[in-house]
Write an enzyme that holds these catalytic residues in place. Structure first.
Site, PDB file in Angstrom:
ATOM      1  N   VAL A  52     -16.175   2.521   3.618  1.00 41.81           N
ATOM      2  CA  VAL A  52     -15.860   2.940   4.984  1.00 41.81           C
ATOM      3  C   VAL A  52     -15.543   4.436   5.015  1.00 41.81           C
ATOM      4  CG1 VAL A  52     -14.358   2.525   6.969  1.00 41.81           C
ATOM      5  CG2 VAL A  52     -14.888   0.659   5.390  1.00 41.81           C
ATOM      6  N   TYR A  54     -11.252  -5.035  -9.857  1.00 43.65           N
ATOM      7  CA  TYR A  54     -11.020  -5.220  -8.413  1.00 43.65           C
ATOM      8  C   TYR A  54     -12.200  -5.965  -7.783  1.00 43.65           C
ATOM      9  CZ  TYR A  54     -12.094  -3.978  -3.616  1.00 43.65           C
ATOM     10  OH  TYR A  54     -12.513  -4.041  -2.313  1.00 43.65           O
ATOM     11  N   HIS A  55     -13.418  -5.465  -8.024  1.00 47.14           N
ATOM     12  CA  HIS A  55     -14.574  -6.119  -7.409  1.00 47.14           C
ATOM     13  C   HIS A  55     -14.691  -7.568  -7.889  1.00 47.14           C
ATOM     14  CE1 HIS A  55     -15.808  -1.815  -6.766  1.00 47.14           C
ATOM     15  NE2 HIS A  55     -16.124  -2.334  -5.594  1.00 47.14           N
ATOM     16  N   TYR A  97     -19.801  12.010  -9.631  1.00 46.28           N
ATOM     17  CA  TYR A  97     -19.747  11.398 -10.961  1.00 46.28           C
ATOM     18  C   TYR A  97     -21.168  11.154 -11.459  1.00 46.28           C
ATOM     19  CZ  TYR A  97     -14.936  10.205  -9.463  1.00 46.28           C
ATOM     20  OH  TYR A  97     -13.648  10.239  -8.998  1.00 46.28           O
ATOM     21  N   THR A 144     -16.568  -7.239  -0.344  1.00 43.68           N
ATOM     22  CA  THR A 144     -17.146  -5.905  -0.489  1.00 43.68           C
ATOM     23  C   THR A 144     -18.578  -6.007  -1.009  1.00 43.68           C
ATOM     24  OG1 THR A 144     -17.141  -3.992  -1.988  1.00 43.68           O
ATOM     25  CG2 THR A 144     -15.682  -5.791  -2.562  1.00 43.68           C
ATOM     26  N   ARG A 172       0.826  -1.208   0.000  1.00 41.58           N
ATOM     27  CA  ARG A 172       0.000   0.000   0.000  1.00 41.58           C
ATOM     28  C   ARG A 172       0.859   1.257   0.000  1.00 41.58           C
ATOM     29  NH1 ARG A 172      -2.012   3.513  -1.088  1.00 41.58           N
ATOM     30  NH2 ARG A 172      -3.906   4.598  -0.502  1.00 41.58           N
ATOM     31  N   ARG A 199     -13.122  11.942   0.686  1.00 41.92           N
ATOM     32  CA  ARG A 199     -12.682  12.816  -0.417  1.00 41.92           C
ATOM     33  C   ARG A 199     -13.528  14.090  -0.470  1.00 41.92           C
ATOM     34  NH1 ARG A 199     -14.309  12.533  -5.733  1.00 41.92           N
ATOM     35  NH2 ARG A 199     -15.166  10.454  -5.431  1.00 41.92           N
ATOM     36  N   LYS A 248     -12.722  -9.965  -5.907  1.00 42.58           N
ATOM     37  CA  LYS A 248     -13.386 -10.349  -4.649  1.00 42.58           C
ATOM     38  C   LYS A 248     -14.435 -11.435  -4.894  1.00 42.58           C
ATOM     39  CE  LYS A 248     -12.010  -7.258  -1.561  1.00 42.58           C
ATOM     40  NZ  LYS A 248     -11.064  -7.609  -0.507  1.00 42.58           N
ATOM     41  N   ASN A 289      -2.708 -10.622  -7.429  1.00 44.20           N
ATOM     42  CA  ASN A 289      -2.410 -10.389  -6.010  1.00 44.20           C
ATOM     43  C   ASN A 289      -3.544 -10.908  -5.122  1.00 44.20           C
ATOM     44  OD1 ASN A 289      -0.704  -8.976  -3.903  1.00 44.20           O
ATOM     45  ND2 ASN A 289      -2.630  -7.861  -3.616  1.00 44.20           N
ATOM     46  N   SER A 298     -15.981  -3.626 -11.507  1.00 41.64           N
ATOM     47  CA  SER A 298     -14.568  -3.352 -11.817  1.00 41.64           C
ATOM     48  C   SER A 298     -13.789  -4.654 -11.693  1.00 41.64           C
ATOM     49  CB  SER A 298     -13.968  -2.319 -10.852  1.00 41.64           C
ATOM     50  OG  SER A 298     -13.713  -2.930  -9.593  1.00 41.64           O
TER      51      SER A 298
END
Ligand SMILES: NC(=O)c1ccc[n+]([C@@H]2O[C@H](COP(=O)([O-])OP(=O)(O)OC[C@H]3O[C@@H](n4cnc5c(N)ncnc54)[C@H](O)[C@@H]3O)[C@@H](O)[C@H]2O)c1
Length: 382
Positions: free
Chosen positions: A211, A181-182, A255, A144, A35, A241, A185, A118, A179
């Site tokens: 979170v 990434y998702h 967005y 998630t 990270r 953000r 998962k 990963n 995505s």
């Protein structure tokens, strides 16, 4: 209990390790430092300065009198994973150690393949390590809510009973995430469910919402214990953000129409949910799923909430770089953690003002260019 926290140097892994330690568990953290490497790659840093992992651990030992062990290593190194499990002999492994940014996974082919390799291979190595070392170890895995996407039906807690042509079965809830990434998962969830079925492992998949927040009861005890606070368009979660944008006098960048609705959770509830899952393990052979959220908001509602607190804040709508529905049904079932005793912190009762104060204190560290989205979900020219 002995608990090994994988990804224990991250935004959530670190405060979770402290919470479990504070509750009397014997805790070790494992991390490969990836990270901090993404920060260097992207030219950003945590808004709140964070100490090196060994310094944090020393600080916790000084503050609490408890011991915390560190393992520096990579889940991609299967032998290292098995050796660590054999040495520490945990009752539970809490697995946060993944690349967790959707925009990062969508930067280009290399980032997509890195993310899936990963996350999926790391989790597979862990499943083999647990099966070979001690199948009784309870795996608590961070999934998630984004795994589900936004189906036009209510989102059940991991499983769905389906009737088809006069027959009925209980199946994993069908997933349509947004995505690579998702998707990593989702692949993890299927691999873990299979390992529970085939090898009689026990696992809890925590399908967590977005979170927000920074302080927990433990990280607040000493500034050396602070966890990271990401605000940039790649790793910053949306409420964090927006607060940074408001403090800087920048418009809040929503967005599309902002109708995208997501489950959210306060970081203090994240650490508590993990404790509840650890202390109430799944049965042998059980793949248990909890939807880990406390409320749902649309992105537009979150922006309005921040703008109402910080006067003169503008809200601007950008063309959505993502491919996602911005008007949709969203009703997530979430009863498992409440039944175990979760008492949520709700956003309306949260000291959002303390988040503003935190950001104001560190505003000089913001890289403004990093606030705007740099990742496009669509391929160039499409
Ligand atoms: N932050 C959120 O809003 C959120 C929401 C839902 C789910 N989650 C999930 O919770 C988990 C933790 O999220 P976070 O925000 O703390 O992320 P983070 O990036 O801050 O922490 C993840 C940690 O895992 C480590 N790591 C990554 N790959 C590793 C590997 N191969 N071997 C060893 N260590 C490795 C990283 O160095 C990092 O310290 C992730 O799995 C994420 O998908 C987070």
């Amino acid at each position: 209990m002995k608990v090994l926290v994988l990804g224990g140097d991250g935004y959530l892994g670190w405060p979770t390790a402290l919470h479990l330690s504070d509750c009397g568990h014997e805790v070790a953290v494992l991390d490969n430092g990836a990270r901090r490497g993404y920060d260097d790659e992207l030219g950003v840093t945590s808004l709140v300065p964070i100490r090196r992992l060994d310094e944090r651990v020393t600080a916790w030992e000084e503050v609490s009198g408890a011991q915390l062990s560190i393992y520096h290593g990579d889940l991609l190194d299967a032998e290292y994973v098995s050796a660590t499990l054999a040495e520490f002999r945990p009752d539970a492994v809490v697995h946060f150690a993944e690349q967790r940014s959707a925009p990062y996974s969508m930067l280009d082919r290399d980032h997509a393949t890195y993310t899936q390799h990963n996350n999926v291979v790391g989790t597979l190595n862990l499943l083999y390590g647990i099966a070979e070392t001690d199948p009784d170890i309870h795996l608590v895995k961070l999934g998630t809510l984004g795994e589900y996407g936004t189906p036009n039906i209510d989102i059940e807690e991991g499983w769905l009973t389906v009737e088809h042509n006069g027959r009925s079965d209980r199946v994993l809830f069908p997933k349509r995430p947004g995505s690579f990434y998702h998707l990593s998962k989702v692949h993890d969830s299927h691999n873990i469910e299979f390992a529970c079925r085939a090898w009689d492992l026990r696992a809890t998949d925590l399908n967590q919402g977005v979170v927000y927040g920074h302080h927990t009861a433990q990280t607040g005890r000493d500034e050396r214990l602070a966890t990271r606070f990401d605000y940039d368009a790649v790793f910053g979660t949306v409420l964090n953000r927006f607060i940074v944008q408001a403090v800087l006098g920048e418009p809040l960048t929503v967005y599309g129409s902002g109708g995208q609705t997501r489950g959210v959770i306060d970081i203090r509830d994240t650490v508590e949910c993990v404790r509840l899952a650890v202390e109430n393990p799944a049965e042998r052979g059980e793949f248990r799923v909890f939807n880990q959220l406390t409320e749902s908001f649309s992105v537009g509602e979150l922006a309005k909430l921040v703008a109402d607190i910080h006067p003169c804040t503008e809200i601007t709508h950008l063309d959505n770089p993502r491919v996602e529905a911005d008007q949709h049904h969203y009703n997530v079932v979430s009863t498992g953690l409440a039944e175990l005793g979760l008492r949520p912190h709700l956003l309306a009762d949260t000291l959002i003002t303390s988040m503003f104060e935190l950001v104001e204190r560190h505003a000089g560290r913001v890289n403004r260019a990093a606030l705007l989205p740099a990742t496009q979900w669509r391929l160039p020219g499409r």
